[in-house]
Design a protein around this motif. Structure first.
Motif, PDB file in Angstrom:
ATOM      1  N   GLU A   1      -0.893  15.709  -9.209  1.00 46.95           N
ATOM      2  CA  GLU A   1      -0.274  15.726  -7.883  1.00 46.95           C
ATOM      3  C   GLU A   1      -1.048  16.635  -6.928  1.00 46.95           C
ATOM      4  N   GLN A   2      -1.525  17.760  -7.440  1.00 43.77           N
ATOM      5  CA  GLN A   2      -2.323  18.650  -6.603  1.00 43.77           C
ATOM      6  C   GLN A   2      -3.642  17.984  -6.205  1.00 43.77           C
ATOM      7  N   ALA A   3      -4.315  17.347  -7.162  1.00 46.39           N
ATOM      8  CA  ALA A   3      -5.572  16.658  -6.845  1.00 46.39           C
ATOM      9  C   ALA A   3      -5.332  15.506  -5.887  1.00 46.39           C
ATOM     10  N   ALA A   4      -4.185  14.822  -6.035  1.00 45.10           N
ATOM     11  CA  ALA A   4      -3.887  13.654  -5.201  1.00 45.10           C
ATOM     12  C   ALA A   4      -3.574  14.029  -3.758  1.00 45.10           C
ATOM     13  N   GLU A   5      -3.385  15.323  -3.475  1.00 42.61           N
ATOM     14  CA  GLU A   5      -3.202  15.727  -2.081  1.00 42.61           C
ATOM     15  C   GLU A   5      -4.447  15.427  -1.248  1.00 42.61           C
ATOM     16  N   LEU A   6      -5.583  15.263  -1.904  1.00 39.47           N
ATOM     17  CA  LEU A   6      -6.827  14.932  -1.223  1.00 39.47           C
ATOM     18  C   LEU A   6      -7.032  13.424  -1.088  1.00 39.47           C
ATOM     19  N   VAL A   7      -6.107  12.645  -1.670  1.00 41.00           N
ATOM     20  CA  VAL A   7      -6.220  11.182  -1.671  1.00 41.00           C
ATOM     21  C   VAL A   7      -5.435  10.613  -0.501  1.00 41.00           C
ATOM     22  N   THR A   8      -6.012   9.656   0.204  1.00 40.47           N
ATOM     23  CA  THR A   8      -5.335   8.995   1.320  1.00 40.47           C
ATOM     24  C   THR A   8      -4.771   7.650   0.886  1.00 40.47           C
ATOM     25  N   GLU A   9      -3.851   7.122   1.678  1.00 35.12           N
ATOM     26  CA  GLU A   9      -3.286   5.805   1.383  1.00 35.12           C
ATOM     27  C   GLU A   9      -4.364   4.734   1.389  1.00 35.12           C
ATOM     28  N   ASP A  10      -5.334   4.847   2.280  1.00 32.52           N
ATOM     29  CA  ASP A  10      -6.406   3.852   2.337  1.00 32.52           C
ATOM     30  C   ASP A  10      -7.241   3.870   1.058  1.00 32.52           C
ATOM     31  N   MET A  11      -7.426   5.038   0.470  1.00 35.15           N
ATOM     32  CA  MET A  11      -8.175   5.127  -0.792  1.00 35.15           C
ATOM     33  C   MET A  11      -7.441   4.398  -1.908  1.00 35.15           C
TER      34      MET A  11
ATOM     35  N   GLN B   1      -9.812  12.700 -17.017  1.00 33.61           N
ATOM     36  CA  GLN B   1      -9.903  13.047 -18.435  1.00 33.61           C
ATOM     37  C   GLN B   1      -9.559  14.510 -18.713  1.00 33.61           C
ATOM     38  N   VAL B   2      -9.663  15.380 -17.698  1.00 31.75           N
ATOM     39  CA  VAL B   2      -9.547  16.815 -17.991  1.00 31.75           C
ATOM     40  C   VAL B   2      -8.325  17.493 -17.378  1.00 31.75           C
ATOM     41  N   LEU B   3      -7.692  16.913 -16.369  1.00 34.53           N
ATOM     42  CA  LEU B   3      -6.512  17.558 -15.794  1.00 34.53           C
ATOM     43  C   LEU B   3      -5.364  17.496 -16.809  1.00 34.53           C
TER      44      LEU B   3
ATOM     45  N   ALA C   1       0.831  -1.206   0.000  1.00 30.96           N
ATOM     46  CA  ALA C   1       0.000   0.000   0.000  1.00 30.96           C
ATOM     47  C   ALA C   1       0.867   1.258   0.000  1.00 30.96           C
ATOM     48  N   ARG C   2       1.990   1.206   0.719  1.00 29.02           N
ATOM     49  CA  ARG C   2       2.890   2.364   0.735  1.00 29.02           C
ATOM     50  C   ARG C   2       3.441   2.627  -0.665  1.00 29.02           C
ATOM     51  N   ILE C   3       3.863   1.560  -1.353  1.00 30.71           N
ATOM     52  CA  ILE C   3       4.401   1.704  -2.703  1.00 30.71           C
ATOM     53  C   ILE C   3       3.331   2.236  -3.652  1.00 30.71           C
ATOM     54  N   ALA C   4       2.127   1.664  -3.561  1.00 25.07           N
ATOM     55  CA  ALA C   4       1.039   2.095  -4.442  1.00 25.07           C
ATOM     56  C   ALA C   4       0.718   3.566  -4.230  1.00 25.07           C
ATOM     57  N   TYR C   5       0.687   4.005  -2.983  1.00 27.04           N
ATOM     58  CA  TYR C   5       0.354   5.397  -2.673  1.00 27.04           C
ATOM     59  C   TYR C   5       1.456   6.339  -3.155  1.00 27.04           C
ATOM     60  N   GLU C   6       2.695   5.882  -3.063  1.00 28.86           N
ATOM     61  CA  GLU C   6       3.828   6.693  -3.513  1.00 28.86           C
ATOM     62  C   GLU C   6       3.831   6.847  -5.028  1.00 28.86           C
ATOM     63  N   ARG C   7       3.544   5.743  -5.744  1.00 24.28           N
ATOM     64  CA  ARG C   7       3.659   5.750  -7.205  1.00 24.28           C
ATOM     65  C   ARG C   7       2.351   6.141  -7.919  1.00 24.28           C
ATOM     66  N   TRP C   8       1.192   5.763  -7.350  1.00 19.36           N
ATOM     67  CA  TRP C   8      -0.071   5.931  -8.067  1.00 19.36           C
ATOM     68  C   TRP C   8      -1.139   6.611  -7.208  1.00 19.36           C
ATOM     69  N   PRO C   9      -0.856   7.744  -6.562  1.00 19.46           N
ATOM     70  CA  PRO C   9      -1.910   8.411  -5.793  1.00 19.46           C
ATOM     71  C   PRO C   9      -3.076   8.843  -6.670  1.00 19.46           C
ATOM     72  N   ASN C  10      -2.826   8.992  -7.961  1.00 16.40           N
ATOM     73  CA  ASN C  10      -3.898   9.361  -8.893  1.00 16.40           C
ATOM     74  C   ASN C  10      -4.993   8.314  -8.984  1.00 16.40           C
ATOM     75  N   ALA C  11      -4.722   7.089  -8.498  1.00 11.64           N
ATOM     76  CA  ALA C  11      -5.755   6.046  -8.515  1.00 11.64           C
ATOM     77  C   ALA C  11      -6.976   6.444  -7.692  1.00 11.64           C
ATOM     78  N   GLY C  12      -6.790   7.386  -6.762  1.00 17.90           N
ATOM     79  CA  GLY C  12      -7.904   7.834  -5.941  1.00 17.90           C
ATOM     80  C   GLY C  12      -8.553   9.112  -6.420  1.00 17.90           C
ATOM     81  N   VAL C  13      -8.093   9.658  -7.539  1.00 14.07           N
ATOM     82  CA  VAL C  13      -8.684  10.888  -8.075  1.00 14.07           C
ATOM     83  C   VAL C  13     -10.022  10.532  -8.721  1.00 14.07           C
ATOM     84  N   PRO C  14     -11.133  11.190  -8.315  1.00 10.20           N
ATOM     85  CA  PRO C  14     -12.462  10.722  -8.725  1.00 10.20           C
ATOM     86  C   PRO C  14     -12.967  11.337 -10.017  1.00 10.20           C
ATOM     87  N   GLY C  15     -14.054  10.737 -10.519  1.00 13.69           N
ATOM     88  CA  GLY C  15     -14.861  11.310 -11.588  1.00 13.69           C
ATOM     89  C   GLY C  15     -14.121  11.570 -12.873  1.00 13.69           C
TER      90      GLY C  15
END
Length: 316
Positions: free
Chosen positions: A252-262, A243-245, A225-239
């Motif tokens: 990276e800015q949007a992923a600041e709202l993403v948690t490791e649990d997400m 497609q538009v960022l 989970a630590r590796i996934a959060y470090e490399r792919w925090p965008n996996a938790g970016v919604p909606g």
């Protein structure tokens, strides 16, 4: 269900992708997906080799079928050029090449400063692009003047015996309906049986349905989970943000709202064969015919070993 491996061009160098392709074939995977990006999602992923160079190289290191997951043949590269690239790829792979297509993301497609079209316009562009490519694969000179594309005196000379299949990606109702109408198959990344059902009932019939999911192999679930959060925090970016960022820094800015649990919820983390089998079962129950697993982080050899020893034998 056919089990394949997903080569993440956003994260690995050309040499690493070729090593993974060889390792996947040796481990018993049956096919390959490869992503088509100009940028990684976030800088931590750090790569984005040109997919058409990689597909050519893959033909020389393994014999597995290859699908692009997915190419956007509408903005960054004209469909007449994609038609030539896909035809050559099919020749190199002895016909074992599928062109997966979709409406794309601004992240990769806006780089020339073109306006990023609305979703409905992007679907319209994709339909016309597919028409152009199929016309070129007939081997004659093509002159096309459509709503979005012009082709003049163009002919693709290097052609496979059979034109490449085109599988269409779709996550919303309109995109799934387009896939059912014009695609030779369907591509998704969600174990959503309703989307598969919609594809099949609206014209897709028994055409192949492909999907993929991500894993982070590690000594423990927490480390994965630590590796996934470090490399792919965008996996938790919604909606529709994906497609538009327009750039990795915006993700990276949007992923600041993403948690490791997400992110943990979106990945299979750790080294449990049961966890992988549970995820595979979700896609099987949803009705997919082919499923591709991607590894994130440095431990892809561990994932290959896990599948060779435990996952694939239990599936078969």
């Amino acid at each position: 269900m056919k089990i394949g491996y997903f080569l993440s061009s956003e994260e690995y160098s050309p040499a690493e992708l070729l090593a993974q392709a060889r390792g996947a074939e040796a481990a018993g995977f049956e096919a390959l997906w490869i992503s088509d990006h100009y940028h990684p999602w976030v800088d931590a992923q750090g790569q984005s080799p040109f997919v058409w160079s990689m597909i050519g190289a893959l033909s020389q290191v393994c014999s597995l079928p290859v699908t692009t997951a997915v190419t956007c043949p509408t903005v960054r590269i004209h469909p007449a050029v994609i038609a030539q690239a896909a035809a050559t790829s099919a020749v190199l792979h002895g016909g074992r090449f599928v062109l997966g297509v979709g409406t794309g993301e601004a992240l990769n497609e806006h780089i020339f400063g073109d306006a990023w079209p609305s979703a409905d316009v992007r679907l319209e562009m994709l339909e016309e692009a597919v028409e152009v490519m199929r016309e070129l694969w007939r081997g004659d000179f093509v002159n096309h003047r459509g709503t979005h594309y012009t082709v003049e005196n163009a002919r693709v000379y290097t052609l496979p015996d059979t034109p490449p299949s085109i599988y269409v990606s779709g996550f919303g109702p309109k995109a799934v309906d387009l896939a059912a109408r014009i695609g030779d198959g369907y591509v998704s990344t969600m174990p959503d049986g309703e989307l598969v059902r919609r594809f099949r009932e609206n014209g897709g019939g028994d055409k192949p349905c492909q999907a993929g999911f991500k894993a982070a192999f590690a000594a423990s679930e927490d480390e994965g989970a630590r590796i996934a959060y470090e490399r792919w925090p965008n996996a938790g970016v919604p909606g529709e943000l994906s497609q538009v960022l327009p750039s990795p820094r915006h993700f990276e800015q949007a992923a600041e709202l993403v948690t490791e649990d997400m992110v943990r919820e979106a990945f299979v983390c750790g080294n449990s064969a049961d966890a992988h089998l549970e995820m595979i079962d979700k896609y099987a129950k949803a009705g997919f015919d082919e499923l591709y697993v991607a590894n994130t982080g440095p431990n892809f050899e561990g994932l290959f070993d896990l599948y060779q020893r435990e996952v694939l034998p239990r599936l078969r």
